[in-house]
Design an enzyme around this catalytic site. Structure first.
Site, PDB file in Angstrom:
ATOM      1  CD  GLU A 182      -2.929   0.925   2.424  1.00  0.00           C
ATOM      2  OE1 GLU A 182      -3.569  -0.164   2.453  1.00  0.00           O
ATOM      3  OE2 GLU A 182      -3.050   1.818   3.266  1.00  0.00           O
ATOM      4  CD  GLU A 185      -4.028   6.524   5.940  1.00  0.00           C
ATOM      5  OE1 GLU A 185      -5.115   6.111   6.361  1.00  0.00           O
ATOM      6  OE2 GLU A 185      -2.925   6.104   6.339  1.00  0.00           O
TER       7      GLU A 185
END
Length: 312
Positions: free
Chosen positions: A104, A108
Site C-alpha cells: 500500500e 491520508e
C-alpha cells in the site's frame, strides 16, 4: 513545507490541473464501490466523485483495474468542511484492502488537523513508515492536487506539483511490488489509539463530503478486473467489507491485534458467490451512471442474493 502557523486559505486552483498531469496517465472512467454505494456519487461525465459521511457511515471507491509499478496516480481533492475530528479521508494504492499481506502507498488526511496530511507505505502488510507533512493551506478550503509516482526503484508524493517526499529502494529491504488498485474512502477512525490519530468524532457538522475530481490513472500497466479477488466487495457481505476496512486501518495505525480481525473480515468478503458478483456489477454500473435510487434498489437485491446463499 510551511509551518503550521502559516496555514492559511488560498485561492482555489483551476478546475483541471493540466500542467500537473503525470506523463502516461488517463482519466479514471469507471469505479467500483466496496460498500455503502448510496454514500458515493460518481459523476462520470464531469470526472468527479463525491463521498458523504453521515449517520449511514461513509463509503469506499476504487478503480476496477490494478496497476503495476512504473506509473502514477493523481487527483484533485477538497476535504470535508467543518469539524472533521475523528474522520480519515484519503487517496491510496493498495494490492487488496484488508489483506494481511497487502502492499500500500498512502495519502491520508487526519480529521483533527486539516492543515496536515500523512504519507506512508506498506510492504506485505507491514507499515510503520508514516510521515506527517504540514500543508500551507486548509485542505477543505479548495481543491488541491495530490499525486503518487510508484516505480521499481522509488516512490514520490507530490502536492500541487511540489515534491514532499521521496523514498528510494534499498537493496535487501522490502519494497511494494504487488499490482495495486487506486482507492479512496471516508470513515470514522476515532476508535484508533483512543482518538489520538484522527481525534474524536463529534459529527456536529455532518454530512461531510470529500470531493475528488480530475482523477488520473496509468494509461498502461494495468490488469483486467476479471482477476479481481474482490469481485466488488459491495456484493456479498457488506458488513464484512466494512469490518475489513476498519481492521486494516487499525493495522495502519499500529494496532497489531487488528491484523487477525482484518484477515477474518477479508475472508468473509472473499466468500462471495457468482450470483452476488453479477448483482454487484449491476450496482457498480448504476452507481457510475449516477442513479442513486437504482443503486439502492440494486444493493437491496444483492442482500437478497446473499441471504439466499446463506451468508452471515
Amino acid at each position: 513545507m510551511a509551518s503550521e502557523s502559516e496555514c492559511v486559505a488560498v485561492a482555489e486552483p483551476p478546475h483541471v490541473h493540466l500542467h500537473l498531469h503525470p506523463d502516461g496517465t488517463e482519466p479514471l472512467a469507471h469505479i467500483a464501490v466496496d460498500y455503502c454505494p448510496e454514500a458515493c456519487h460518481h459523476a462520470s461525465e464531469d470526472g468527479e466523485i463525491h463521498v458523504t459521511y453521515d449517520d449511514r457511515g461513509g463509503a469506499r471507491w476504487r478503480s476496477r483495474c490494478r496497476f503495476l509499478p512504473g506509473g502514477a496516480v493523481a487527483a484533485t481533492i477538497r476535504a470535508p468542511a467543518g469539524d472533521t475530528a475523528g474522520l480519515n479521508y484519503n487517496l491510496y494504492l493498495s494490492s487488496l484492502e484488508g489483506s494481511r499481506d497487502m502492499d500500500e502507498i498512502d495519502f491520508e488526511f487526519l480529521g483533527h488537523d486539516k492543515c496536515a496530511v500523512q504519507t506512508n507505505f506498506h510492504v506485505a502488510g507491514g507499515g510503520g513508515r508514516e510521515q506527517i507533512h504540514v500543508l500551507p493551506f486548509d485542505s477543505s478550503d479548495g481543491f488541491h492536487h495530490y499525486a503518487i509516482a510508484w516505480g521499481a526503484d522509488a516512490i514520490e508524493w507530490r502536492i500541487d506539483g511540489e515534491l514532499i517526499r521521496r523514498e528510494e529502494r534499498v537493496a535487501g529491504e522490502p519494497w511494494p511490488e504487488k499490482p495495486m488498485f487506486l482507492y479512496a474512502s471516508v470513515w470514522d477512525a476515532s476508535h484508533i489509539n483512543d482518538g489520538k490519530w484522527t481525534g474524536t468524532y463529534h459529527g456536529r457538522d455532518a454530512p461531510y463530503v470529500c470531493s475528488y475530481r480530475d482523477i488520473r490513472v496509468p494509461l498502461a500497466l494495468s490488469l483486467e478486473d476479471e482477476e479481481d479477488p474482490y469481485k466488488c466487495a459491495c456484493v456479498g457481505d457488506a458488513s464484512a467489507a466494512i469490518a475489513a476496512a476498519d481492521a486494516a486501518e487499525q493495522v495502519d495505525a499500529g494496532d497489531a491485534p487488528a491484523a487477525a480481525a482484518a484477515a477474518d473480515a477479508a475472508e468473509e468478503v472473499d466468500a462471495g458467490d457468482a450470483p452476488a458478483a453479477t448483482a454487484a456489477t449491476d450496482v457498480a454500473e448504476q452507481v457510475d451512471a449516477g442513479d442513486v435510487p437504482a443503486s439502492a434498489a440494486a444493493a437491496d437485491a444483492v442482500k437478497e442474493v446473499d441471504a439466499g446463499a446463506g451468508k452471515d
